[in-house]
Design a protein around this motif. Structure first.
Motif, PDB file in Angstrom:
ATOM      1  N   LYS A   1      61.046  16.213  47.583  1.00 34.14           N
ATOM      2  CA  LYS A   1      60.123  17.344  47.501  1.00 34.14           C
ATOM      3  C   LYS A   1      60.611  18.306  46.426  1.00 34.14           C
ATOM      4  CE  LYS A   1      60.362  17.619  52.106  1.00 34.14           C
ATOM      5  NZ  LYS A   1      60.418  18.320  53.350  1.00 34.14           N
ATOM      6  N   CYS A   2      59.708  19.070  45.873  1.00 30.78           N
ATOM      7  CA  CYS A   2      60.047  20.064  44.859  1.00 30.78           C
ATOM      8  C   CYS A   2      61.117  21.001  45.411  1.00 30.78           C
ATOM      9  CB  CYS A   2      58.800  20.852  44.481  1.00 30.78           C
ATOM     10  SG  CYS A   2      59.037  21.982  43.113  1.00 30.78           S
ATOM     11  N   GLY A   3      62.181  21.193  44.633  1.00 32.24           N
ATOM     12  CA  GLY A   3      63.290  22.050  45.050  1.00 32.24           C
ATOM     13  C   GLY A   3      64.459  21.302  45.657  1.00 32.24           C
ATOM     14  N   ASP A   4      64.269  20.017  45.997  1.00 34.14           N
ATOM     15  CA  ASP A   4      65.381  19.221  46.534  1.00 34.14           C
ATOM     16  C   ASP A   4      66.442  19.008  45.461  1.00 34.14           C
ATOM     17  OD1 ASP A   4      64.045  18.956  48.946  1.00 34.14           O
ATOM     18  OD2 ASP A   4      63.598  16.817  48.701  1.00 34.14           O
ATOM     19  N   ASN A   5      67.703  18.951  45.874  1.00 31.97           N
ATOM     20  CA  ASN A   5      68.800  18.644  44.956  1.00 31.97           C
ATOM     21  C   ASN A   5      68.742  17.167  44.596  1.00 31.97           C
ATOM     22  OD1 ASN A   5      69.666  21.276  45.285  1.00 31.97           O
ATOM     23  ND2 ASN A   5      71.269  20.750  46.735  1.00 31.97           N
ATOM     24  N   LEU A   6      68.827  16.874  43.290  1.00 33.97           N
ATOM     25  CA  LEU A   6      68.820  15.495  42.807  1.00 33.97           C
ATOM     26  C   LEU A   6      70.227  15.002  42.487  1.00 33.97           C
ATOM     27  CD1 LEU A   6      65.786  15.777  40.365  1.00 33.97           C
ATOM     28  CD2 LEU A   6      65.796  14.780  42.668  1.00 33.97           C
ATOM     29  N   PHE A   7      70.921  15.756  41.641  1.00 29.11           N
ATOM     30  CA  PHE A   7      72.284  15.416  41.217  1.00 29.11           C
ATOM     31  C   PHE A   7      72.874  16.663  40.585  1.00 29.11           C
ATOM     32  CE2 PHE A   7      69.304  14.277  37.888  1.00 29.11           C
ATOM     33  CZ  PHE A   7      69.869  14.764  36.737  1.00 29.11           C
ATOM     34  N   ASN A   8      74.174  16.623  40.314  1.00 30.37           N
ATOM     35  CA  ASN A   8      74.746  17.733  39.570  1.00 30.37           C
ATOM     36  C   ASN A   8      75.379  17.215  38.291  1.00 30.37           C
ATOM     37  OD1 ASN A   8      77.099  16.695  40.853  1.00 30.37           O
ATOM     38  ND2 ASN A   8      78.094  18.669  40.720  1.00 30.37           N
ATOM     39  N   VAL A   9      75.445  18.104  37.318  1.00 28.88           N
ATOM     40  CA  VAL A   9      76.075  17.789  36.046  1.00 28.88           C
ATOM     41  C   VAL A   9      77.267  18.722  35.868  1.00 28.88           C
ATOM     42  CG1 VAL A   9      74.021  16.862  34.926  1.00 28.88           C
ATOM     43  CG2 VAL A   9      74.476  19.299  34.779  1.00 28.88           C
ATOM     44  N   GLU A  10      78.284  18.223  35.182  1.00 31.82           N
ATOM     45  CA  GLU A  10      79.522  18.976  35.006  1.00 31.82           C
ATOM     46  C   GLU A  10      79.896  19.042  33.543  1.00 31.82           C
ATOM     47  OE1 GLU A  10      82.044  16.546  37.436  1.00 31.82           O
ATOM     48  OE2 GLU A  10      81.352  17.482  39.288  1.00 31.82           O
ATOM     49  N   SER A  11      80.392  20.214  33.147  1.00 29.62           N
ATOM     50  CA  SER A  11      80.853  20.421  31.785  1.00 29.62           C
ATOM     51  C   SER A  11      81.932  21.493  31.799  1.00 29.62           C
ATOM     52  CB  SER A  11      79.686  20.863  30.899  1.00 29.62           C
ATOM     53  OG  SER A  11      80.152  21.178  29.608  1.00 29.62           O
ATOM     54  N   GLN A  12      83.109  21.147  31.356  1.00 27.82           N
ATOM     55  CA  GLN A  12      84.229  22.083  31.272  1.00 27.82           C
ATOM     56  C   GLN A  12      84.390  22.890  32.563  1.00 27.82           C
ATOM     57  OE1 GLN A  12      83.683  24.387  27.702  1.00 27.82           O
ATOM     58  NE2 GLN A  12      83.964  22.608  26.393  1.00 27.82           N
ATOM     59  N   LYS A  13      84.450  22.183  33.682  1.00 26.97           N
ATOM     60  CA  LYS A  13      84.673  22.762  35.011  1.00 26.97           C
ATOM     61  C   LYS A  13      83.518  23.604  35.532  1.00 26.97           C
ATOM     62  CE  LYS A  13      89.632  22.558  34.570  1.00 26.97           C
ATOM     63  NZ  LYS A  13      90.902  23.183  34.804  1.00 26.97           N
ATOM     64  N   ILE A  14      82.368  23.554  34.867  1.00 25.21           N
ATOM     65  CA  ILE A  14      81.170  24.220  35.357  1.00 25.21           C
ATOM     66  C   ILE A  14      80.238  23.145  35.898  1.00 25.21           C
ATOM     67  CG2 ILE A  14      79.131  25.573  34.727  1.00 25.21           C
ATOM     68  CD1 ILE A  14      80.864  26.853  32.530  1.00 25.21           C
ATOM     69  N   SER A  15      79.736  23.368  37.105  1.00 23.43           N
ATOM     70  CA  SER A  15      78.857  22.404  37.742  1.00 23.43           C
ATOM     71  C   SER A  15      77.478  23.039  37.960  1.00 23.43           C
ATOM     72  CB  SER A  15      79.455  21.973  39.083  1.00 23.43           C
ATOM     73  OG  SER A  15      78.617  21.045  39.717  1.00 23.43           O
ATOM     74  N   THR A  16      76.440  22.297  37.608  1.00 23.00           N
ATOM     75  CA  THR A  16      75.072  22.768  37.785  1.00 23.00           C
ATOM     76  C   THR A  16      74.292  21.748  38.593  1.00 23.00           C
ATOM     77  OG1 THR A  16      75.133  23.896  35.648  1.00 23.00           O
ATOM     78  CG2 THR A  16      72.957  23.459  36.579  1.00 23.00           C
TER      79      THR A  16
END
Length: 89
Positions: free
Chosen positions: A28-43
């Protein structure tokens, strides 16, 4: 059918962290899909669509490539996304 890509400005610098969906899941819209990481920052990347996930082209730890389809979904777009681009096929 929707082809989901990560926008180029994210794909060029990030790798895949955790995956929160599996093939066959209904998202559903707004569900978490995956996270991405770059230089210890996670989105966390959230769905801007709803539908059934048909294919996942992501592996934990891999770097994202600009223009590569990361998810294929049987569904519809609900809203614009800061992180994802969606193409109807």
């Amino acid at each position: 059918m929707l082809e989901i890509k990560v926008k180029d400005y994210i794909a060029s610098v990030c790798n895949v962290g955790s995956l929160f969906v599996n093939e066959g899941d209904f998202v559903k819209c707004g569900d978490n899909l995956f996270n991405v990481e770059s230089q210890k920052i996670s989105t966390v990347i959230k769905a801007n669509f709803e539908g059934k996930v048909l294919d996942i082209n992501l592996t934990r730890g891999e770097y994202l490539e600009p223009g590569v389809v990361v998810l294929t979904v049987d569904g519809k777009v609900i809203e614009e996304s800061e992180h994802l681009s969606v193409e109807q096929k």
